[in-house]
Design an enzyme around this catalytic site. Structure first.
Site, mmCIF file in Angstrom:
data_model
loop_
_atom_site.group_PDB
_atom_site.id
_atom_site.type_symbol
_atom_site.label_atom_id
_atom_site.label_comp_id
_atom_site.label_asym_id
_atom_site.label_seq_id
_atom_site.Cartn_x
_atom_site.Cartn_y
_atom_site.Cartn_z
ATOM 1 N N SER A 8 -18.312 91.179 70.998
ATOM 2 C CA SER A 8 -17.615 90.901 69.747
ATOM 3 C C SER A 8 -16.682 92.052 69.395
ATOM 4 O O SER A 8 -17.122 93.183 69.163
ATOM 5 C CB SER A 8 -18.630 90.690 68.621
ATOM 6 O OG SER A 8 -17.932 90.624 67.402
ATOM 7 N N HIS A 33 -15.200 87.703 72.106
ATOM 8 C CA HIS A 33 -15.530 86.990 70.868
ATOM 9 C C HIS A 33 -14.754 87.648 69.724
ATOM 10 O O HIS A 33 -14.820 88.862 69.522
ATOM 11 C CB HIS A 33 -17.035 87.044 70.606
ATOM 12 C CG HIS A 33 -17.451 86.231 69.419
ATOM 13 N ND1 HIS A 33 -17.557 84.856 69.464
ATOM 14 C CD2 HIS A 33 -17.772 86.591 68.153
ATOM 15 C CE1 HIS A 33 -17.921 84.408 68.275
ATOM 16 N NE2 HIS A 33 -18.056 85.438 67.457
ATOM 17 N N ASP A 35 -13.925 87.617 65.714
ATOM 18 C CA ASP A 35 -14.420 87.184 64.401
ATOM 19 C C ASP A 35 -13.350 87.333 63.327
ATOM 20 O O ASP A 35 -12.980 88.453 62.970
ATOM 21 C CB ASP A 35 -15.626 88.047 64.002
ATOM 22 C CG ASP A 35 -16.846 87.737 64.826
ATOM 23 O OD1 ASP A 35 -17.229 86.563 64.894
ATOM 24 O OD2 ASP A 35 -17.426 88.678 65.402
ATOM 25 N N MET A 37 -12.504 86.778 59.441
ATOM 26 C CA MET A 37 -13.183 86.573 58.145
ATOM 27 C C MET A 37 -12.181 86.683 57.009
ATOM 28 O O MET A 37 -11.321 87.577 57.020
ATOM 29 C CB MET A 37 -14.249 87.641 57.938
ATOM 30 C CG MET A 37 -15.241 87.753 59.061
ATOM 31 S SD MET A 37 -16.404 89.082 58.750
ATOM 32 C CE MET A 37 -17.369 89.034 60.252
ATOM 33 N N HIS A 66 -13.818 82.840 66.398
ATOM 34 C CA HIS A 66 -14.798 82.328 65.440
ATOM 35 C C HIS A 66 -14.207 82.475 64.044
ATOM 36 O O HIS A 66 -14.110 83.594 63.531
ATOM 37 C CB HIS A 66 -16.087 83.154 65.609
ATOM 38 C CG HIS A 66 -17.184 82.846 64.645
ATOM 39 N ND1 HIS A 66 -18.286 83.664 64.496
ATOM 40 C CD2 HIS A 66 -17.367 81.811 63.790
ATOM 41 C CE1 HIS A 66 -19.097 83.154 63.591
ATOM 42 N NE2 HIS A 66 -18.562 82.035 63.135
ATOM 43 N N MET A 68 -14.366 82.374 60.296
ATOM 44 C CA MET A 68 -15.242 82.357 59.114
ATOM 45 C C MET A 68 -14.326 82.317 57.904
ATOM 46 O O MET A 68 -14.207 83.295 57.155
ATOM 47 C CB MET A 68 -16.148 83.593 59.128
ATOM 48 C CG MET A 68 -17.273 83.462 60.143
ATOM 49 S SD MET A 68 -18.002 85.051 60.585
ATOM 50 C CE MET A 68 -16.902 85.516 61.913
ATOM 51 N N MET A 137 -25.491 80.382 64.512
ATOM 52 C CA MET A 137 -25.529 81.705 63.877
ATOM 53 C C MET A 137 -26.982 82.182 63.823
ATOM 54 O O MET A 137 -27.840 81.514 63.246
ATOM 55 C CB MET A 137 -24.974 81.662 62.452
ATOM 56 C CG MET A 137 -23.467 81.576 62.294
ATOM 57 S SD MET A 137 -22.461 82.860 63.090
ATOM 58 C CE MET A 137 -23.247 84.393 62.646
ATOM 59 N N PHE A 143 -21.099 90.159 58.868
ATOM 60 C CA PHE A 143 -21.196 91.559 59.300
ATOM 61 C C PHE A 143 -21.823 91.663 60.690
ATOM 62 O O PHE A 143 -22.662 90.830 61.049
ATOM 63 C CB PHE A 143 -22.060 92.365 58.313
ATOM 64 C CG PHE A 143 -21.550 92.288 56.904
ATOM 65 C CD1 PHE A 143 -20.562 93.167 56.462
ATOM 66 C CD2 PHE A 143 -22.012 91.307 56.047
ATOM 67 C CE1 PHE A 143 -20.064 93.066 55.167
ATOM 68 C CE2 PHE A 143 -21.519 91.201 54.741
ATOM 69 C CZ PHE A 143 -20.544 92.087 54.300
ATOM 70 N N GLY A 144 -21.435 92.692 61.417
ATOM 71 C CA GLY A 144 -22.111 93.003 62.666
ATOM 72 C C GLY A 144 -23.376 93.803 62.368
ATOM 73 O O GLY A 144 -23.596 94.230 61.229
ATOM 74 N N ASP A 175 -24.848 83.748 68.179
ATOM 75 C CA ASP A 175 -24.054 84.847 67.605
ATOM 76 C C ASP A 175 -24.818 85.559 66.484
ATOM 77 O O ASP A 175 -25.131 84.953 65.456
ATOM 78 C CB ASP A 175 -22.747 84.243 67.056
ATOM 79 C CG ASP A 175 -21.774 85.290 66.550
ATOM 80 O OD1 ASP A 175 -22.014 86.492 66.766
ATOM 81 O OD2 ASP A 175 -20.759 84.884 65.939
ATOM 82 N N GLY A 176 -25.099 86.846 66.704
ATOM 83 C CA GLY A 176 -25.718 87.674 65.671
ATOM 84 C C GLY A 176 -27.025 88.290 66.131
ATOM 85 O O GLY A 176 -27.967 87.560 66.463
HETATM 86 C C1 DX5 Z 1 -21.153 87.988 62.327
HETATM 87 C C2 DX5 Z 1 -20.195 87.736 63.467
HETATM 88 C C3 DX5 Z 1 -20.696 88.201 64.769
HETATM 89 C C4 DX5 Z 1 -20.907 89.685 64.864
HETATM 90 C C5 DX5 Z 1 -22.049 89.902 65.785
HETATM 91 O O1 DX5 Z 1 -20.671 87.433 61.181
HETATM 92 O O2 DX5 Z 1 -19.928 86.345 63.598
HETATM 93 O O3 DX5 Z 1 -19.901 87.742 65.858
HETATM 94 O O4 DX5 Z 1 -19.782 90.384 65.335
HETATM 95 O O5 DX5 Z 1 -22.370 91.232 65.782
HETATM 96 P P1 DX5 Z 1 -23.799 91.772 66.211
HETATM 97 O O6 DX5 Z 1 -23.972 91.425 67.661
HETATM 98 O O7 DX5 Z 1 -23.676 93.224 65.961
HETATM 99 O O8 DX5 Z 1 -24.833 91.090 65.361
HETATM 100 ZN ZN ZN Z 2 -18.910 85.597 65.505
#
Ligand code: DX5
Ligand code: ZN
Length: 219
Positions: A8, A33, A35, A37, A66, A68, A137, A143-144, A175-176
């Site tokens: 990601s 990947h 993200d 947002m 992805h 969001m 999810m 957030f990561g 994912d997550g």
């Molecule tokens: C969360 C994102 C993920 C995120 C995953 O909202 O959709 O793709 O980057 O990060 P990790 O692997 O750190 O949970």
């Molecule tokens: Zn994602």
């Protein structure tokens, strides 16, 4: 098919994005990947087209985007022009999901649907054949670096059953909170693509971590 690891970009170093792209290009990762947002659908703002342009320029692998964001239909064409090959919208953000998926495919991309942790797999009973990918999810999006929700194994197995029952070719993405601890279990439950942000970029040797994830997931 072997499990695809999708690092990601959210966890990359944006001051050294080209360097991190080169690392992913050289690695055993299959996809990027990405993200996106909007600060409305999720309580965070990540990045948009300027970063997509950098990725399009430097990435040599599939860009798995992805979204969001609310009302994603507005941006399908822009993401197709920006190099997305897989475009995933959230079930919870689409009033007319069938229309959104059709539009994504019309623009030459694979159409994905993401489910938040509280959204049941059965919500897809009537649309699964129109999904090229379902993103499960395993944290609340935004957030990561969050903790993996254990109920995900059950959801992935249930989704796999739904796909097989419908003779669909849908890929399952998780994912997550994916790590070397859960990658094998997820693959065995039916996952085809594993997203990993923190697990890759917070380690001293991301290249080796991607290789280790790939190996564990396929063991
Ligand atoms: C969360 C994102 C993920 C995120 C995953 O909202 O959709 O793709 O980057 O990060 P990790 O692997 O750190 O949970
Ligand atoms: Zn994602």
């Amino acid at each position: 098919m072997s499990v695809i690891i999708a690092p990601s970009v959210l966890s990359a170093d944006f001051g050294n994005l080209q360097r991190d792209c080169e690392m992913i290009n050289q690695s055993e990762a299959g996809w990027y990947h990405v993200d996106v947002m909007d600060g409305v659908f999720v309580p965070n703002i990540s990045f948009g087209f300027p970063v997509m342009n950098v990725l399009k320029k430097h990435a040599t692998k599939t860009l798995d985007v992805h979204l969001m964001i609310v009302d994603p239909d507005r941006y399908i064409q822009r993401f197709s022009e920006a190099g997305a090959e897989v475009l995933t919208v959230h079930y919870e953000a689409c009033t007319h999901l069938h229309r959104s998926l059709t539009e994504i495919r019309k623009h030459g991309m694979k159409a994905g649907v993401a489910l938040n942790p509280h959204t049941p797999i059965s919500s897809l009973n009537d649309i699964i054949s129109d999904c090229d990918l379902v993103l499960v999810m395993s944290v609340s999006p935004g957030f990561g670096g969050q903790a993996f929700i254990e109920n995900t194994y059950r959801k992935v197995a249930e989704l796999k059953e739904l796909i097989l029952k419908n003779n669909a070719k849908t890929l399952i993405e998780v994912d997550g909170g994916v790590s070397e601890q859960n990658a094998r279990g997820l693959a065995h439950a039916g996952a085809d693509v594993l997203v990993a942000g923190n697990a890759v970029f917070a380690t001293p040797n991301p290249l080796a971590t991607i290789a280790a994830l790939q190996k564990t997931a396929n063991s």
